[in-house]
Motif scaffolding. Structure first.
Motif, short mmCIF file in Angstrom:
data_model
loop_
_atom_site.label_atom_id
_atom_site.label_comp_id
_atom_site.label_asym_id
_atom_site.label_seq_id
_atom_site.Cartn_x
_atom_site.Cartn_y
_atom_site.Cartn_z
N MET A 17 -1.49 -6.51 9.53
CA MET A 17 -1.00 -5.09 9.62
C MET A 17 0.38 -4.89 10.26
SD MET A 17 -2.78 -1.72 11.35
CE MET A 17 -4.28 -2.04 10.62
N SER A 18 1.25 -4.18 9.25
CA SER A 18 2.56 -4.06 9.84
C SER A 18 2.73 -2.60 10.16
CB SER A 18 3.46 -4.21 8.34
OG SER A 18 3.28 -3.02 7.42
N ALA A 19 3.83 -2.48 11.04
CA ALA A 19 4.12 -1.43 11.72
C ALA A 19 4.64 -0.27 10.73
CB ALA A 19 5.16 -1.44 12.73
N THR A 20 3.96 1.13 10.99
CA THR A 20 4.48 1.95 10.16
C THR A 20 5.05 3.23 10.87
OG1 THR A 20 2.18 3.28 10.46
CG2 THR A 20 2.44 1.70 8.66
N ALA A 21 5.89 4.06 10.03
CA ALA A 21 6.38 5.14 10.72
C ALA A 21 6.54 6.51 9.70
CB ALA A 21 7.89 4.86 10.94
N ARG A 22 5.89 7.36 10.04
CA ARG A 22 6.17 8.73 9.23
C ARG A 22 6.35 9.93 9.83
NH1 ARG A 22 1.19 11.52 8.71
NH2 ARG A 22 -0.51 10.92 10.12
N MET A 23 7.09 10.94 9.27
CA MET A 23 7.24 12.01 9.81
C MET A 23 6.00 13.08 9.61
SD MET A 23 10.30 12.02 11.30
CE MET A 23 10.21 13.98 11.35
N LEU A 24 5.92 13.82 10.61
CA LEU A 24 4.91 14.86 10.44
C LEU A 24 5.46 16.15 10.45
CD1 LEU A 24 3.00 13.61 13.76
CD2 LEU A 24 2.37 13.20 11.47
N PRO A 25 4.80 17.14 9.67
CA PRO A 25 5.27 18.59 9.33
C PRO A 25 5.95 19.17 10.54
CG PRO A 25 3.02 18.11 8.54
CD PRO A 25 3.27 16.96 9.34
N ASP A 26 5.64 19.01 11.66
CA ASP A 26 6.11 19.87 12.61
C ASP A 26 7.50 18.95 13.48
OD1 ASP A 26 4.93 17.69 14.03
OD2 ASP A 26 3.57 18.68 15.44
N GLY A 27 7.82 18.08 12.74
CA GLY A 27 9.08 17.37 13.09
C GLY A 27 8.87 16.42 14.24
N ARG A 28 7.71 15.80 14.47
CA ARG A 28 7.42 14.58 15.34
C ARG A 28 7.46 13.29 14.30
NH1 ARG A 28 1.83 15.65 17.83
NH2 ARG A 28 1.44 16.66 15.77
N LEU A 29 7.65 12.35 15.04
CA LEU A 29 7.64 11.06 14.34
C LEU A 29 6.29 10.44 14.83
CD1 LEU A 29 9.11 8.73 12.30
CD2 LEU A 29 9.98 7.98 14.36
N HIS A 30 5.50 9.79 13.93
CA HIS A 30 4.23 9.08 14.35
C HIS A 30 4.71 7.49 13.88
CE1 HIS A 30 0.15 7.65 13.04
NE2 HIS A 30 0.17 7.74 14.35
N LEU A 31 4.33 6.69 14.84
CA LEU A 31 4.45 5.43 14.83
C LEU A 31 3.21 4.57 15.20
CD1 LEU A 31 7.75 4.88 16.80
CD2 LEU A 31 7.55 5.17 14.48
N ASN A 32 2.73 3.59 14.33
CA ASN A 32 1.32 2.96 14.54
C ASN A 32 1.51 1.40 13.98
OD1 ASN A 32 -1.30 1.92 13.24
ND2 ASN A 32 -1.72 3.21 14.76
N HIS A 33 0.96 0.73 14.99
CA HIS A 33 0.92 -0.56 14.50
C HIS A 33 -0.24 -1.36 15.45
CE1 HIS A 33 3.38 -4.83 14.25
NE2 HIS A 33 2.15 -4.60 13.64
N GLY A 34 -1.58 -1.56 14.65
CA GLY A 34 -2.58 -1.99 15.38
C GLY A 34 -3.16 -1.08 16.32
N PRO A 35 -3.25 -1.34 17.52
CA PRO A 35 -3.71 -0.65 18.55
C PRO A 35 -2.75 0.34 19.31
CG PRO A 35 -3.34 -2.74 19.68
CD PRO A 35 -3.12 -2.82 18.07
N ILE A 36 -1.47 0.27 18.96
CA ILE A 36 -0.41 0.97 19.33
C ILE A 36 -0.09 2.24 18.55
CG2 ILE A 36 1.84 1.24 20.34
CD1 ILE A 36 1.69 -1.72 20.46
N ASP A 37 -0.52 3.46 19.11
CA ASP A 37 -0.25 4.66 18.41
C ASP A 37 0.55 5.72 19.16
OD1 ASP A 37 -1.37 6.04 15.68
OD2 ASP A 37 -2.07 7.48 16.97
#
Length: 286
Positions: A1-21
């Motif tokens: 599983m690779s790291a992902t990054a996506r913008m949320l509607p309220d202007g926050r950035l969500h980063l996820n990689h396995g157990p790290i959220d």
């Protein structure tokens, strides 16, 4: 599983990689915020692989040798001042990740405010005259906005972390040696707050009490850094005097850390009761 990054509607950035959220946000000039987010996303990609390479060392009790990775070094540095108790660098992992990403966001950037929230352990940046209102959870088994801490730039608080008995067997992602519903610590950085919250939550306890159910940590997770130490998996009814005694033990531990300058304040909760160490800027939410 690779790291992902996506913008949320309220202007926050969500980063996820396995157990790290992680969820983070910055305020300031739009171009500066955009660059800060790019820097955080770039730094995030290497965190989990770096930690995995050094896991055997990070699971060893302190004092111990210094690891090599940037986040691993933050974990080691944050946990080492508490090494007169049983602790491993893993006690500071979530806070250290938050601190590392906040540093990446701020590198060369002008930001009025910023936070990095790694599973409830939060690194904060505030320019003068800025503030945050941070929700306080009183029970990790039933999380909700129960109180609010107002953090101002002049308070010198750069990290907030919460620990308690919501072990993996009860729906959480970590283990506790104590019985606290939740212990929230405010400190100069998130990694230190994380390590301190773990130990204060461990100290909120009634050793040998029949209402406390415990099992060896390795019976729940063979890879746990706690080994065969008994962790709390259930708690029955307690008398008011027992609740006071358990909280007093936690406050004594928190006061010891505060007297050494390791933490600014702590808020402890057990069975509907609260105890506070230090000048915690907390107001009860309606």
């Amino acid at each position: 599983m690779s790291a992902t990054a996506r913008m949320l509607p309220d202007g926050r950035l969500h980063l996820n990689h396995g157990p790290i959220d992680v969820v983070l946000r910055a305020w300031g000039d739009g171009a500066e915020v955009k660059r800060a987010y790019m820097q955080a996303a770039a730094a995030f990609r290497s965190i989990l692989p770096g930690l995995c390479r050094e896991l055997p060392l990070l699971r060893r009790p302190l004092p111990g040798p210094r690891p090599e990775g940037f986040v691993a070094r933050r974990m080691h540095a944050a946990a080492t001042p508490f090494a007169d108790r049983f602790i491993t660098p893993m006690a500071a992992v979530a806070g250290a990740v938050a601190d590392h990403l906040l540093a990446a966001m701020r590198d060369g950037r002008r930001l009025a405010r910023a936070f990095v929230n790694d599973g409830g352990d939060i690194a904060l940046h505030l320019e003068p005259d800025q503030s945050f209102r941070c929700g306080i959870v009183t029970d990790l088994m039933a999380p909700g906005l129960d109180a609010v801490a107002t953090i101002r730039a002049e308070d010198g608080i750069g990290g907030i972390a919460t620990s308690g008995r919501a072990a993996k067997g009860e729906g959480g992602r970590s283990f506790s040696l104590g019985i606290a519903d939740a212990v929230t610590v405010l400190a100069a950085d998130a990694a230190t707050a994380d390590a301190a919250a773990t130990l204060i939550a461990n100290a909120v306890d009634l050793p040998g009490h029949p209402a406390v159910a415990r099992v060896p940590a390795v019976s729940l997770d063979p890879d746990s850094d706690l080994g065969d130490r008994p962790v709390t998996v259930g708690l029955g009814a307690l008398k008011p005097i027992e609740i006071r005694h358990a909280l007093a033990a936690g406050v004594a531990e928190a006061e010891r850390f505060r007297s050494r300058g390791l933490i600014r304040a702590a808020i402890l909760h057990l069975a509907g009761a609260r105890a506070v160490c230090g000048p915690a800027p907390v107001a009860i939410a309606a």
